[in-house]
Design an enzyme around this catalytic site. Sequence first.
Site: not given
Length: 314
Positions: A182, A75, A89, A47
């Site tokens: 997310r 991550y 987010d 993203d």
Amino acid sequence: MARRSKGRAIDGILLLNKPQGISSNKALQQAKGIYFAQKAGHTGALDPLATGMLPICFGEATKFTQFLLDTDKTYVVRAKLGERTTTSDSDGEVVETREVSVTREQLAEQIASFLGESDQYPSMYSALKYQGQPLYKYAREGIEVPRKCRKINVFSLTLDEFDEANNEVQMTAHVSKGTYIRTIVDDLGEKLGCGAHVIMLHRSAVGHYPSEKMVTLEQLEEKLQQAKADDVAPSSYLDELLLPMDTALVDLPVIEITQEQGVAFSHGQTVVIGKPVPDGVVKVMADGVFIGTGERHKDGHLKSKRGLSNQLPE
């Protein structure tokens, strides 16, 4: 008259550290332009909010992007508790605010509940397609469309920091392909009863590739300037940053064949190698040179699956 391809015919993999605020495709196009490459593709979008490892495959390496798309990822994510947003987010609008009353023990317990295999519905703000259009395009128009549930695997999810004063949580997640961080954060917020959204996301690893091998767009630009100052071709400095194509295939069994067999293999011929060919896809080396992927033919011999051009002398 045949149309000439613009750019250099280079092969290899660049581990780009994508900056925040641009799309993965824009980062790809910038790197492609710096390298003046004929052909390039990335292996799994991040993203605009996210930073971190975006493997970019140049030239013949684009034939093996699926192996990097299919591998696991790691991550580092930071989440804000107490607020839920439209996109899960900080790029989205806050749609709900709730009081945060969470202990570290409760947080750790709920984080542990995500470990292992589970089903996950992709976010509407994702690049997955429905009837040819990315889901995020429907979401921006306020349209909800059906999404298929996905099997995911959270191999590890560790609590790195709990900033109670600011209601922020930082975690490291090692997950299977197709896992939406997310969505995990949004689900965590619901389990805690306060809501949550991502405020920072950094992909630190794709498969076995280590984070220290990443380079930024700024570093690539510096290489260009250094080449100009030294009056040498930019490739002299840029190409040394590329990893070999077969580094994308480290998990595959390796079949070694002779150069003569390799030429036949590269021409699409079935090769008799005098030893069993394992099931599934294999990495094929001819006298130590990577020439593509193969698989077992119905007669038990080796046949080409994805061959490379011009890797061996005729």
